[in-house]
Design a protein around this motif. Structure first.
Motif, PDB file in Angstrom:
ATOM      1  N   UNK A 503       0.860  -1.185   0.000  1.00  0.00           N
ATOM      2  CA  UNK A 503       0.000   0.000   0.000  1.00  0.00           C
ATOM      3  C   UNK A 503       0.900   1.241   0.000  1.00  0.00           C
ATOM      4  N   UNK A 504       0.689   2.139  -0.960  1.00  0.00           N
ATOM      5  CA  UNK A 504       1.471   3.381  -1.064  1.00  0.00           C
ATOM      6  C   UNK A 504       0.639   4.521  -0.495  1.00  0.00           C
ATOM      7  N   UNK A 505       1.268   5.319   0.360  1.00  0.00           N
ATOM      8  CA  UNK A 505       0.517   6.326   1.099  1.00  0.00           C
ATOM      9  C   UNK A 505       1.104   7.727   0.961  1.00  0.00           C
ATOM     10  N   UNK A 506       0.199   8.705   0.969  1.00  0.00           N
ATOM     11  CA  UNK A 506       0.558  10.105   1.181  1.00  0.00           C
ATOM     12  C   UNK A 506      -0.091  10.496   2.496  1.00  0.00           C
ATOM     13  N   UNK A 507       0.720  10.488   3.550  1.00  0.00           N
ATOM     14  CA  UNK A 507       0.163  10.678   4.882  1.00  0.00           C
ATOM     15  C   UNK A 507      -0.684   9.475   5.248  1.00  0.00           C
ATOM     16  N   UNK A 508      -1.935   9.706   5.588  1.00  0.00           N
ATOM     17  CA  UNK A 508      -2.839   8.625   5.959  1.00  0.00           C
ATOM     18  C   UNK A 508      -3.600   8.053   4.763  1.00  0.00           C
ATOM     19  N   UNK A 509      -3.534   8.756   3.616  1.00  0.00           N
ATOM     20  CA  UNK A 509      -4.329   8.353   2.451  1.00  0.00           C
ATOM     21  C   UNK A 509      -3.578   7.358   1.579  1.00  0.00           C
ATOM     22  N   UNK A 510      -4.245   6.269   1.216  1.00  0.00           N
ATOM     23  CA  UNK A 510      -3.670   5.286   0.295  1.00  0.00           C
ATOM     24  C   UNK A 510      -3.912   5.778  -1.127  1.00  0.00           C
ATOM     25  N   UNK A 511      -2.804   5.909  -1.890  1.00  0.00           N
ATOM     26  CA  UNK A 511      -2.901   6.438  -3.252  1.00  0.00           C
ATOM     27  C   UNK A 511      -2.512   5.396  -4.310  1.00  0.00           C
ATOM     28  N   UNK A 512      -1.995   4.244  -3.865  1.00  0.00           N
ATOM     29  CA  UNK A 512      -1.612   3.207  -4.808  1.00  0.00           C
ATOM     30  C   UNK A 512      -1.533   1.854  -4.123  1.00  0.00           C
ATOM     31  N   UNK A 513      -1.783   0.787  -4.899  1.00  0.00           N
ATOM     32  CA  UNK A 513      -1.722  -0.577  -4.359  1.00  0.00           C
ATOM     33  C   UNK A 513      -1.039  -1.476  -5.395  1.00  0.00           C
ATOM     34  N   UNK A 514      -0.048  -2.231  -4.951  1.00  0.00           N
ATOM     35  CA  UNK A 514       0.648  -3.186  -5.814  1.00  0.00           C
ATOM     36  C   UNK A 514       0.558  -4.573  -5.190  1.00  0.00           C
ATOM     37  N   UNK A 515       0.197  -5.558  -5.989  1.00  0.00           N
ATOM     38  CA  UNK A 515       0.144  -6.937  -5.502  1.00  0.00           C
ATOM     39  C   UNK A 515       1.184  -7.783  -6.223  1.00  0.00           C
ATOM     40  N   UNK A 516       1.696  -8.784  -5.529  1.00  0.00           N
ATOM     41  CA  UNK A 516       2.683  -9.682  -6.113  1.00  0.00           C
ATOM     42  C   UNK A 516       2.166 -11.114  -6.019  1.00  0.00           C
ATOM     43  N   UNK A 517       2.067 -11.768  -7.175  1.00  0.00           N
ATOM     44  CA  UNK A 517       1.540 -13.131  -7.288  1.00  0.00           C
ATOM     45  C   UNK A 517       0.123 -13.262  -6.736  1.00  0.00           C
ATOM     46  N   UNK A 518      -0.635 -12.183  -6.875  1.00  0.00           N
ATOM     47  CA  UNK A 518      -2.057 -12.178  -6.536  1.00  0.00           C
ATOM     48  C   UNK A 518      -2.794 -11.656  -7.762  1.00  0.00           C
TER      49      UNK A 518
END
Length: 568
Positions: A503-518
């Motif tokens: 989960x990639x965050x700017x402060x408390x807000x999630x701005x991106x999500x990367x999954x691996x082998x999912x």
């Protein structure tokens, strides 16, 4: 002295006049000598023989020098003509080298819908135009000689299929329903004249041509073959050009001939052929494309036993160093090395040379590597060459044509794909260089070219296959952002089964999500980003990414699954 004589007799006449003048003796002979036979004789008999002899001598000399003059002049004229011929030949060669490509069989004077670029965004835009305007006539003009195709195959799947099947995948006129990199068979498209005559519309792809200028005020484009085409609606889908590094741009010809800046079908064909004969290939770049190609080349070599050795060089601390958090980046680098790739991170190419039919690369740490061929995979430059003539604005920071939320750059001109810099209502101004964005932005542009008035709000995704590692991502994924990595640990399995979510965050807000082998969880990630996912909810949310298909869940029902959370 080089002298061009236009009249063959001009030199002879000059010699004749000169020597007849020299032989005259003014004031010594009263009677004038003439070149008319009846007046060769003067009035004095004694003087007659003398004058006659002088005259005959003069005539003989004149005839002799006239003949010499003709021979000399002919030689000079022939020599001048030869030189002219050589000059003309050189000019002809130069003109031939600079001449634009010949025009295709047919180009229209006017296009109802005109698309510049023949990639994924162009193809999906056509599909939407035709769906909303069934009798639409769409013209697609592209630089490549190929009809629209799916570019991700070139660095991923094609390297893992049987060599004898490659040709089938690369056939433009493939049977309907067969597997191919091309979206449709060649027979799907109309020729120019067929499209003009077809009252039900359709699409014509004009390949091997480049649009050099767009005049948005006149609603006219200019093709490099010299043709001008006016339009009603225009889409710019020019994509991008692969970046090269200055050291390779300025390299000697022997080196340039052994460097591929990977992007197109022709690049794939060239590299695929080389991979069977080369003993060593260096890949410059540690991003998605560079890592995919390095592993693909080495995996193929391992399977066919060719003995090819692949070396990967890049300045970051590990593979995908600009995307993954540090710990995961190092783990991926170790995994790629285990595939047989020699990974040289935190290095750049400082010098190069060509010796013994090899490219010799001297790296910034004084390491020297030798390669039969070099692949440069260091990113993409958006193709915005039409911006100046079209009066379109380019984003200074991200590059690409600035467009509004409907992907419109100005009246009746839209932009889609890699070259579009659009405003994301959740994440701000963005430009995305991935397949899914090209596909979806092309669709939105096509809808709006037919009066749809749709805002581009889609959170596009991307995926990557690096050997047996599969990744998907949505939103902003940048290693400079704060991250939370959650790994699934399976009992008695080293490092779990490599299933992770970042989960990639700017402060408390999630701005991106990367999954691996999912797989097939991007829609879930897109929904969480749009709904404003917060850091405090990540523990519970992550569980949803690890939920497997029913069959797989039953297989591992006895395994104890834990979640390990790593934050940066």
């Amino acid at each position: 002295m080089n002298r061009i004589v236009t009249c063959p007799l001009r030199g002879a006449c000059t010699f004749s006049r000169t020597f007849s003048t020299i032989l005259r003796k003014p004031n010594t002979v009263k009677a004038k000598t003439h070149l008319t036979p009846k007046k060769w004789m003067s009035t004095g008999s004694g003087q007659q023989l003398s004058d006659q002899g002088s005259t005959l001598t003069a005539v003989g000399l004149c005839v002799g020098f006239t003949a010499f003059g003709i021979i000399y002049t002919k030689s000079t004229w022939t020599d001048s003509s030869s030189k002219k011929s050589v000059v003309k030949e050189k000019v002809s060669r130069a003109q031939k080298m600079q001449a634009p490509p010949p025009p295709p069989p047919f180009l229209p004077d006017h296009a109802q819908y005109l698309i510049i670029g023949a990639g994924t965004a162009a193809f999906t835009a056509y599909q939407e135009i035709k769906a909303r305007d069934p009798k639409a006539k769409v013209w697609i003009i592209g630089k490549e000689k190929y009809i629209p195709y799916s570019r991700p195959y070139l660095s991923k799947y094609l390297w893992y299929i049987a060599p004898e099947k490659i040709d089938k995948w690369m056939e433009q006129d493939h049977p309907v329903g067969s597997k191919s990199i091309f979206y449709e068979s060649e027979s799907y498209y109309f020729s120019g004249k067929e499209l003009m005559e077809n009252e039900n519309g359709g699409v014509c792809v004009i390949g091997g041509q480049k649009v050099t200028k767009l005049d948005a005020d006149k609603k006219t484009v200019y093709v490099e073959c010299g043709k001008e085409i006016s339009y009603d609606k225009c889409l710019i889908a020019t994509g991008g050009e692969p970046r090269n590094l200055p050291i390779f741009k300025e390299a000697p010809k022997e080196v340039k001939d052994r460097v591929t800046v990977f992007r197109t079908v022709d690049d794939f064909k060239k590299l695929y052929a080389l991979s069977s004969s080369a003993k060593s290939i260096a890949v410059i770049g540690g991003g998605f494309l560079g890592s995919e190609l390095a592993v693909s080349l080495q995996s193929r070599a391992n399977q066919d036993g060719s003995g090819l050795k692949v070396t990967q060089v890049f300045p970051e601390g590990g593979n995908l160093g600009l995307v993954l958090p540090e710990q995961l980046c190092k783990w991926l680098t170790s995994h790629i090395a285990s595939e047989g790739v020699q990974v040289l991170s935190e290095r750049t190419v400082s010098k190069l040379a060509y010796k013994n039919n090899e490219v010799v690369l001297n790296l910034s740490d004084d390491t020297e590597i030798k390669a039969d061929h070099v692949i440069v995979a260091v990113g993409l430059e958006p193709n915005v060459a039409l911006a100046e003539t079209a009066g379109l604005e380019v984003d200074d920071r991200l590059g690409g044509f600035l467009v509004n939320s409907e992907l419109e750059a100005r009246s009746n001109v839209w932009v889609a794909g890699d070259a579009a810099c659009f405003y994301d209502r959740r994440l701000g101004r963005r430009r995305i260089e991935h397949y899914d964005n090209a596909e979806q932005s092309g669709r939105t542009a096509g809808q709006n070219m037919t009066g749809g008035g749709m805002s581009y709000t889609y959170q596009s995704t991307f995926w990557s296959d690096i050997g047996d590692i599969f990744m998907e991502a949505v939103g902003l994924v940048d290693s400079k952002l704060e991250t939370t990595t959650i790994s699934e640990l399976v009992k008695n399995v080293e490092d779990g089964d490599n299933r992770k979510v970042v989960f990639y965050r700017k402060g408390q807000d999630v701005v991106g999500i990367l999954t691996m082998n999912i797989k097939r969880k991007t829609e879930l990630g897109r929904r969480y980003i749009d709904n404003g996912l917060k850091e405090k909810d990540l523990g519970e949310v992550a569980k949803q990414f690890f939920v497997k298909d029913e069959e797989k869940s039953e297989e591992k029902s006895e395994d104890k699954i834990e979640n390990q959370i790593t934050q940066k």
